[in-house]
Structures are given as structure tokens and as C-alpha cells.
Design a protein around this motif. Structure first.
Motif, PDB file in Angstrom:
ATOM      1  N   VAL A   1       0.882  -1.170   0.000  1.00 41.45           N
ATOM      2  CA  VAL A   1       0.000   0.000   0.000  1.00 41.45           C
ATOM      3  C   VAL A   1       0.919   1.219   0.000  1.00 41.45           C
ATOM      4  O   VAL A   1       1.519   1.559   1.027  1.00 41.45           O
ATOM      5  N   GLN A   2       1.031   1.876  -1.124  1.00 43.00           N
ATOM      6  CA  GLN A   2       2.099   2.858  -1.321  1.00 43.00           C
ATOM      7  C   GLN A   2       1.614   4.122  -2.008  1.00 43.00           C
ATOM      8  O   GLN A   2       0.866   4.073  -2.993  1.00 43.00           O
TER       9      GLN A   2
ATOM     10  N   PHE B   1       3.046  -0.677   4.307  1.00 44.72           N
ATOM     11  CA  PHE B   1       2.436   0.635   4.122  1.00 44.72           C
ATOM     12  C   PHE B   1       3.571   1.650   4.064  1.00 44.72           C
ATOM     13  O   PHE B   1       4.300   1.828   5.044  1.00 44.72           O
ATOM     14  N   THR B   2       3.731   2.318   2.927  1.00 45.48           N
ATOM     15  CA  THR B   2       4.866   3.223   2.779  1.00 45.48           C
ATOM     16  C   THR B   2       4.513   4.442   1.933  1.00 45.48           C
ATOM     17  O   THR B   2       3.866   4.319   0.883  1.00 45.48           O
ATOM     18  N   GLY B   3       4.907   5.605   2.416  1.00 42.41           N
ATOM     19  CA  GLY B   3       4.759   6.835   1.638  1.00 42.41           C
ATOM     20  C   GLY B   3       3.344   7.314   1.459  1.00 42.41           C
ATOM     21  O   GLY B   3       3.069   8.097   0.543  1.00 42.41           O
ATOM     22  N   ASN B   4       2.419   6.898   2.322  1.00 38.51           N
ATOM     23  CA  ASN B   4       1.031   7.343   2.204  1.00 38.51           C
ATOM     24  C   ASN B   4       0.818   8.650   2.957  1.00 38.51           C
ATOM     25  O   ASN B   4       1.482   8.932   3.948  1.00 38.51           O
ATOM     26  N   ARG B   5      -0.134   9.427   2.475  1.00 40.80           N
ATOM     27  CA  ARG B   5      -0.486  10.704   3.098  1.00 40.80           C
ATOM     28  C   ARG B   5      -1.915  10.608   3.616  1.00 40.80           C
ATOM     29  O   ARG B   5      -2.815  10.183   2.881  1.00 40.80           O
ATOM     30  N   ILE B   6      -2.134  11.025   4.844  1.00 42.43           N
ATOM     31  CA  ILE B   6      -3.468  11.009   5.434  1.00 42.43           C
ATOM     32  C   ILE B   6      -3.877  12.439   5.738  1.00 42.43           C
ATOM     33  O   ILE B   6      -3.176  13.172   6.439  1.00 42.43           O
ATOM     34  N   SER B   7      -5.014  12.821   5.185  1.00 43.76           N
ATOM     35  CA  SER B   7      -5.506  14.197   5.324  1.00 43.76           C
ATOM     36  C   SER B   7      -6.533  14.299   6.447  1.00 43.76           C
ATOM     37  O   SER B   7      -7.240  13.340   6.767  1.00 43.76           O
ATOM     38  N   ARG B   8      -6.619  15.510   7.004  1.00 43.54           N
ATOM     39  CA  ARG B   8      -7.610  15.805   8.043  1.00 43.54           C
ATOM     40  C   ARG B   8      -8.747  16.664   7.505  1.00 43.54           C
ATOM     41  O   ARG B   8      -9.379  17.409   8.252  1.00 43.54           O
ATOM     42  N   ILE B   9      -9.029  16.551   6.213  1.00 44.11           N
ATOM     43  CA  ILE B   9     -10.076  17.400   5.633  1.00 44.11           C
ATOM     44  C   ILE B   9     -11.468  17.075   6.170  1.00 44.11           C
ATOM     45  O   ILE B   9     -12.342  17.937   6.186  1.00 44.11           O
ATOM     46  N   PHE B  10     -11.687  15.828   6.617  1.00 43.84           N
ATOM     47  CA  PHE B  10     -12.997  15.448   7.168  1.00 43.84           C
ATOM     48  C   PHE B  10     -12.984  15.398   8.689  1.00 43.84           C
ATOM     49  O   PHE B  10     -13.949  15.826   9.329  1.00 43.84           O
TER      50      PHE B  10
ATOM     51  N   ALA C   1       5.805  -3.745   7.353  1.00 42.06           N
ATOM     52  CA  ALA C   1       6.547  -2.486   7.481  1.00 42.06           C
ATOM     53  C   ALA C   1       5.592  -1.307   7.421  1.00 42.06           C
ATOM     54  O   ALA C   1       4.643  -1.302   6.623  1.00 42.06           O
ATOM     55  N   TRP C   2       5.890  -0.332   8.258  1.00 45.09           N
ATOM     56  CA  TRP C   2       5.151   0.947   8.272  1.00 45.09           C
ATOM     57  C   TRP C   2       6.196   2.046   8.190  1.00 45.09           C
ATOM     58  O   TRP C   2       6.908   2.307   9.156  1.00 45.09           O
ATOM     59  N   THR C   3       6.332   2.690   7.007  1.00 43.23           N
ATOM     60  CA  THR C   3       7.415   3.657   6.812  1.00 43.23           C
ATOM     61  C   THR C   3       6.929   4.890   6.057  1.00 43.23           C
ATOM     62  O   THR C   3       6.172   4.791   5.079  1.00 43.23           O
ATOM     63  N   ASN C   4       7.375   6.040   6.525  1.00 46.90           N
ATOM     64  CA  ASN C   4       7.176   7.321   5.823  1.00 46.90           C
ATOM     65  C   ASN C   4       5.716   7.617   5.495  1.00 46.90           C
ATOM     66  O   ASN C   4       5.412   8.198   4.451  1.00 46.90           O
ATOM     67  N   ASN C   5       4.823   7.248   6.380  1.00 42.58           N
ATOM     68  CA  ASN C   5       3.417   7.630   6.245  1.00 42.58           C
ATOM     69  C   ASN C   5       3.214   8.907   7.054  1.00 42.58           C
ATOM     70  O   ASN C   5       3.594   8.974   8.225  1.00 42.58           O
ATOM     71  N   VAL C   6       2.643   9.934   6.427  1.00 40.65           N
ATOM     72  CA  VAL C   6       2.661  11.272   7.025  1.00 40.65           C
ATOM     73  C   VAL C   6       1.280  11.930   6.990  1.00 40.65           C
ATOM     74  O   VAL C   6       0.396  11.549   6.224  1.00 40.65           O
ATOM     75  N   TRP C   7       1.150  12.955   7.851  1.00 45.27           N
ATOM     76  CA  TRP C   7      -0.023  13.832   7.795  1.00 45.27           C
ATOM     77  C   TRP C   7       0.112  14.738   6.577  1.00 45.27           C
ATOM     78  O   TRP C   7       1.165  15.339   6.350  1.00 45.27           O
ATOM     79  N   ASP C   8      -0.953  14.868   5.834  1.00 49.12           N
ATOM     80  CA  ASP C   8      -0.902  15.622   4.592  1.00 49.12           C
ATOM     81  C   ASP C   8      -0.640  17.110   4.816  1.00 49.12           C
ATOM     82  O   ASP C   8       0.000  17.767   4.004  1.00 49.12           O
ATOM     83  N   ASP C   9      -1.129  17.678   5.922  1.00 52.50           N
ATOM     84  CA  ASP C   9      -1.019  19.120   6.124  1.00 52.50           C
ATOM     85  C   ASP C   9       0.272  19.543   6.800  1.00 52.50           C
ATOM     86  O   ASP C   9       0.596  20.737   6.826  1.00 52.50           O
TER      87      ASP C   9
END
Length: 364
Positions: A292-293, A318-327, A348-356
């Protein structure tokens, strides 16, 4: 200054009256004077040369110091470092949205069954749906207000618009291999009472080599449901919820398998406060071999369900995903992610970040 010194020397040689000491030979005295004058002339020449040397640009500028070696090239910033706040306009960050997914603008579509009822490898079933049953068939350039049932293998469905509501499947694949669904627009009349149950689904859970790419899917309770294959470059958004229907709203969902599944570079927005943007569940078996990338995600109860369950998951990355707080302030109404087993072999869980903010999100 140089001219003045030379003038004095000249006057000494041209004087008409030589003074001599008593007992000194005039010739000898003249000889000593000539030596003195010659030495003076040489000194003048040396002074001139030295002055010219000192005033030259090369003499004034010191020799350049040895330069330090050029610094080593820096690695380019990662995607997570070079982007921020992508959710309001995903395509500005290179993610899918309405501008770069679904049926391309300007493509003329023929209505099925209004304009045409059959073609090579497909036909309109009088019971009310399209059947694509020919191996190697291509179904492209059509507008349909009915389900599409794919039973042939090596089939391509492209540039197709499906508008359909109710407890149905937009495009269903059944016992197939190597089906590609790309650049299609799948939606429903609304996201409430007339939402579509599922946009794309592996109906019996036994398909192989399915590719779902570049589609615009909206107003469905589930966008894509498959246990294997590739889900890439899709815009899945405005997911629906029908009151009283028991909907579990999913962007993409897998119900358990170990056949490789890649979910990459999608924009998946679930405005509902339940279920997910991406889910890996163990409803029918263990989850393993999932990548999931590089997805842009938001909403649901959790944006991500990570595959943990009664059996130990493995090789889930899970790597390099962006999670937004728009909702929701936590990404999903409860949080960004849940049910991920960081101790599973190969997980593995790597480099998953908050979008803002691009701040790292810790593994759940």
C-alpha cells in the motif's frame, strides 16, 4: 620619479667642469665616477622593473587557494518532503482527481443499448445488463446505465461511463484472468438512498491478474473490492451511505488472501464517519503480500485498516502514504489507522505522514 633619477645621471656625464682632488688622475676619477653612475643606472632600471611588477594585476592578486572538493550531490527530497496539503487539489501534487481520472474529456460515448447492443466479445443481455464474455475482448467508448458482467479473460474495459444505483455492482469480474478496467467513470444518481453498492468487484474472489487503473469512482458504498491484482491511479471519492441498508463504507477493501495485491497512488476520500479509505480484513482468510504505497487518504472510522486479525499477517507494507484531516481532525473519525501488526514477518510501516504537516504518523 624614474625620469628624475635618469636626469641627474645625465647631468653628471654632461658637466663641462670636473672637480678633482689633488694628486688624483682625472682619467681614474672619471672611471670611478662612471662606475658609480652605471651602478646608479642599474638600480634605477631595477626599481622601474620592480615598480611595474608590483603594479601589475597578477602581482596584486594572490594566487587562488586550492579549492575544496565539490560537495556530493544531495538526494532529491522524498515525495512526503516535497509536498504539503495536497487534499484540497490532489492533482497539484500529482495525485488523481476529477481532472486526470475517469473517461477523458472529449471522448464521444455511444449509449448501450440505445445506440448499440453488441460488439466483438460482448452483448446486451435482455434481462438488463452488459455481458463481456469473449476472451481478449475490448469494451470501450460506451455509456451504460446498467451493470457490466465480465466473464471473459484478457478483457479490457476502458473509457466507459456507468451510472447506476441500488444493490448492484458497476463492473463485476467473475472467474476471470487478466482483466483491465481503466479510465472509466462509475457513479450513482446520489450518495444516499440511490447510492451504488460497489463500483468494481471480484464477485467470487477467484480472479487473477485484475488491474483497476485511472478510474473515477464515486457515490458507492464500496469503491473497489478485490483480494489481488493492482489498484492504481484511481480517484475514489464521495462514498455513499444508504440509511438502513447496513452499509460498511470502504474505499478499497480486501477480505483476506495471500495472492499479491498492490494499492498504489490513489486518491481515496471517504466522508463517512465509519469504516475506511483502505481496508485489509481477515473475513475469509489471513492477509499477506500487500503493498500500500503513495496514496492520498482521508476519512472513514479509520483511514487504514492494516490487515491484523486472528491469524498473523505478513509481508504487508504501508509506505509513503499521506493522510488528510479534511474530514476529521484524526484523519478518520477515530484515528488515522488501526489493526496493523508491526511484528508480523515482513510487515513495514514507513514514511506515512499527515498531509497538512508532513509529520510522521506512528504505526498503530
Amino acid at each position: 620619479m624614474t625620469k628624475k633619477l635618469v636626469s641627474k645621471a645625465t647631468q653628471t656625464f654632461s658637466g663641462t667642469r670636473e672637480q678633482t682632488r689633488p694628486g688624483t688622475s682625472p682619467r681614474r676619477f672619471l672611471s670611478s665616477r662612471l662606475v658609480t653612475v652605471s651602478a646608479l643606472a642599474v638600480a634605477v632600471v631595477v626599481a622601474v622593473v620592480l615598480a611595474l611588477t608590483l603594479t601589475s594585476p597578477s602581482a596584486q592578486s594572490p594566487a587562488p587557494a586550492p579549492q575544496s572538493p565539490a560537495p556530493a550531490p544531495q538526494s532529491p527530497p522524498s515525495a512526503a518532503q516535497s509536498m504539503v496539503n495536497c487534499a484540497p487539489k490532489p492533482s497539484l501534487c500529482g495525485f488523481p482527481d476529477a481532472t486526470n481520472s475517469g473517461v477523458p474529456s472529449g471522448v464521444a460515448l455511444k449509449s448501450v443499448p440505445g445506440d448499440v447492443t453488441s460488439g466483438p466479445g460482448w452483448h446486451w443481455d435482455e434481462r438488463g445488463w452488459v455481458v463481456v464474455d469473449g476472451d481478449g475482448a475490448t469494451f470501450t467508448g460506451y455509456a451504460v446505465k446498467a451493470p457490466i458482467e465480465v466473464t471473459g479473460s484478457n478483457v479490457t474495459i476502458s473509457n466507459v461511463q456507468v451510472i447506476l444505483g441500488g444493490e448492484q455492482i458497476g463492473i463485476g469480474v467473475e472467474h476471470t484472468k487478466n482483466v483491465t478496467i481503466e479510465n472509466c467513470t462509475i457513479t450513482a444518481p446520489d450518495a444516499g438512498a440511490n447510492r451504488l453498492l460497489t463500483g468494481v468487484k471480484d464477485v467470487y474472489g477467484d480472479a487473477k491478474g485484475t488491474v483497476v487503473k485511472g478510474n473515477d469512482i464515486s457515490r458507492t458504498a464500496t469503491g473497489v473490492q478485490t483480494h489481488e491484482g493492482v489498484i492504481e491511479d484511481n480517484y475514489i471519492h464521495d462514498l455513499g451511505y444508504k440509511p438502513g441498508a447496513g452499509d460498511h463504507t470502504n474505499g478499497t477493501t480486501s477480505n483476506g488472501d495471500t495472492t499479491p495485491l498492490t494499492i498504489r497512488h490513489n486518491t481515496i476520500f471517504n466522508p463517512q464517519d465509519q469504516t475506511d479509505a483502505i481496508s485489509l480484513f481477515q473475513d475469509f482468510g489471513v492477509e499477506a503480500n500487500r503493498l500500500v504505497q503513495d496514496n492520498l487518504l482521508a476519512g472513514g472510522g479509520y483511514a487504514i485498516y492494516g490487515g491484523a486479525g486472528k491469524d498473523q499477517s505478513s509481508n504487508i507494507r504501508f509506505t509513503g502514504n499521506r493522510i488528510s484531516r479534511i474530514f476529521y481532525p484524526k484523519g478518520g473519525s477515530y484515528g488515522p489507522a488501526a489493526y496493523f501488526d508491526s511484528k508480523g514477518p515482513g510487515n513495514a510501516w514507513t514514511n506515512n505522514v499527515w498531509d497538512d504537516t508532513n509529520e510522521q504518523i506512528a504505526a498503530p
